[in-house]
Design a protein around this motif. Structure first.
Motif, PDB file in Angstrom:
ATOM      1  N   LYS A   2     140.463  29.148   0.601  1.00 40.72           N
ATOM      2  CA  LYS A   2     139.616  30.249   1.074  1.00 40.72           C
ATOM      3  C   LYS A   2     139.459  31.312  -0.020  1.00 40.72           C
ATOM      4  O   LYS A   2     138.406  31.930  -0.142  1.00 40.72           O
ATOM      5  N   LYS A   3     140.561  31.463  -0.833  1.00 45.29           N
ATOM      6  CA  LYS A   3     140.545  32.449  -1.913  1.00 45.29           C
ATOM      7  C   LYS A   3     139.493  32.055  -2.963  1.00 45.29           C
ATOM      8  O   LYS A   3     138.725  32.890  -3.440  1.00 45.29           O
ATOM      9  N   ARG A   5     136.890  30.197  -2.450  1.00 45.80           N
ATOM     10  CA  ARG A   5     135.573  30.375  -1.825  1.00 45.80           C
ATOM     11  C   ARG A   5     135.129  31.841  -1.908  1.00 45.80           C
ATOM     12  O   ARG A   5     133.980  32.139  -2.214  1.00 45.80           O
ATOM     13  N   ASN A   6     136.087  32.754  -1.642  1.00 50.08           N
ATOM     14  CA  ASN A   6     135.758  34.182  -1.708  1.00 50.08           C
ATOM     15  C   ASN A   6     135.363  34.610  -3.113  1.00 50.08           C
ATOM     16  O   ASN A   6     134.438  35.405  -3.285  1.00 50.08           O
ATOM     17  N   LEU A   9     131.951  33.434  -3.830  1.00 50.69           N
ATOM     18  CA  LEU A   9     130.943  34.241  -3.135  1.00 50.69           C
ATOM     19  C   LEU A   9     130.806  35.633  -3.749  1.00 50.69           C
ATOM     20  O   LEU A   9     129.733  36.219  -3.732  1.00 50.69           O
ATOM     21  N   ALA A  10     131.929  36.146  -4.317  1.00 51.23           N
ATOM     22  CA  ALA A  10     131.897  37.497  -4.908  1.00 51.23           C
ATOM     23  C   ALA A  10     131.173  37.500  -6.252  1.00 51.23           C
ATOM     24  O   ALA A  10     130.517  38.486  -6.598  1.00 51.23           O
TER      25      ALA A  10
END
Lengths: 226, 56
Positions: A2-3, A5-6, A9-10
């Motif tokens: 998830k990290k 993915r974040n 996205l950032a």
């Protein structure tokens, strides 16, 4: 996971903010067109990237028609959808730019007309997938449209050689773009490229999850019948 | 910043410029929200399927 993915996205958001800074505060103002020329840093990258995407979709469509690989089909669908968003942006921003410069929102000249045809092809691509009950048939029809769209891309690109009022290519040997504008354009291309990849990645995941869920439901139905 | 202020006497057409960027941002964010909503609902469905499978 998830990290990662974040972070993915950032990254486009950070790049987009830097891009806005470069476009509005660093890139020089065009001596003839004034500030309206800054639309260029939005219009050109979205148009160019949509052409690259539609070429890729055409290649993937040929591959799908030969191998019937569902993963290829999903990637093709995700790319086509994001490509459609980009070409829509190119058309809208082009129209907004045309009004103060050419005096009209739209004119039936070769580049604009061929781009509009490309847009219709991809609207049809998305609609065929949505409205065909049999997903395999929908994928086949969409692949054919994807190939037709890919064939149209060089026609759009070289349409400026016909009696067109649209400016020609800005990147290449004949470019007259000053370096201070060119590198802002390159940064903008990279930014919109990263945004495109992030959107495709997310859309591809939703299509994959959709497939997993429908396959699971089908298996469950088959079990209950047995 | 310097360039921007120096050439402020050119035709600005700032309305058109801001309209173009506004439309672009709305479209990109709109599409992002559409994908995010879809992803969220699919994640919930996948979670439900996993739980149902465990119960079976």
């Amino acid at each position: 996971m998830k990290k990662i993915r974040n972070i993915l996205l950032a990254m486009p958001i950070v790049l987009m903010l830097v891009n806005i800074y470069l476009i509005f505060l660093v890139a020089p103002t065009d001596i003839n067109l004034g500030h309206i020329q800054r639309i260029f840093y939005l219009h050109v990258p979205t148009a160019l990237l949509s052409f690259v995407v539609f070429f890729t979709v055409a290649g993937l469509s040929v591959s799908y028609l030969i191998n019937k690989n569902k993963a290829v089909d999903r990637l093709s669908q995700a790319l086509a959808e994001v490509g459609l968003v980009y070409v829509t942006l190119a058309l809208i921003t082009g129209s907004i730019w045309a009004k103060p410069v050419w005096g009209v929102w739209w004119t039936w000249e070769p580049r604009l007309t061929t781009t509009l045809i490309l847009w219709f092809i991809y609207v049809a691509y998305v609609m065929v997938r949505s409205y065909t009950a049999d997903t395999n048939r929908g994928s086949k029809f969409a692949a054919v449209l994807g190939i037709v769209g890919g064939i149209n891309v060089p026609i759009v690109y070289y349409s400026v050689m016909l009696r067109s009022i649209h400016p020609g290519p800005v990147i290449g040997d004949e470019t007259k773009l000053p370096d201070s504008m060119l590198w802002v354009l390159v940064f903008s291309l990279i930014t919109f490229g990263v945004v495109l990849l992030a959107l495709v990645k997310e859309r591809h995941f939703t299509l994959y999850a959709d497939q997993v869920i429908s396959d699971h439901k089908l298996r469950r139905q088959q079990k209950s019948i047995i | 910043m310097y360039m921007f202020l120096l050439q402020a006497n050119l035709p600005s057409n700032l309305g058109y410029l801001s309209a173009a960027y506004f439309v672009a941002w709305i479209m990109l964010f709109g599409y992002l929200i559409f994908i995010a909503k879809k992803r969220r609902s699919l994640e919930i469905t996948l979670e439900n399927i996993k739980n149902e499978d465990k119960e079976l």
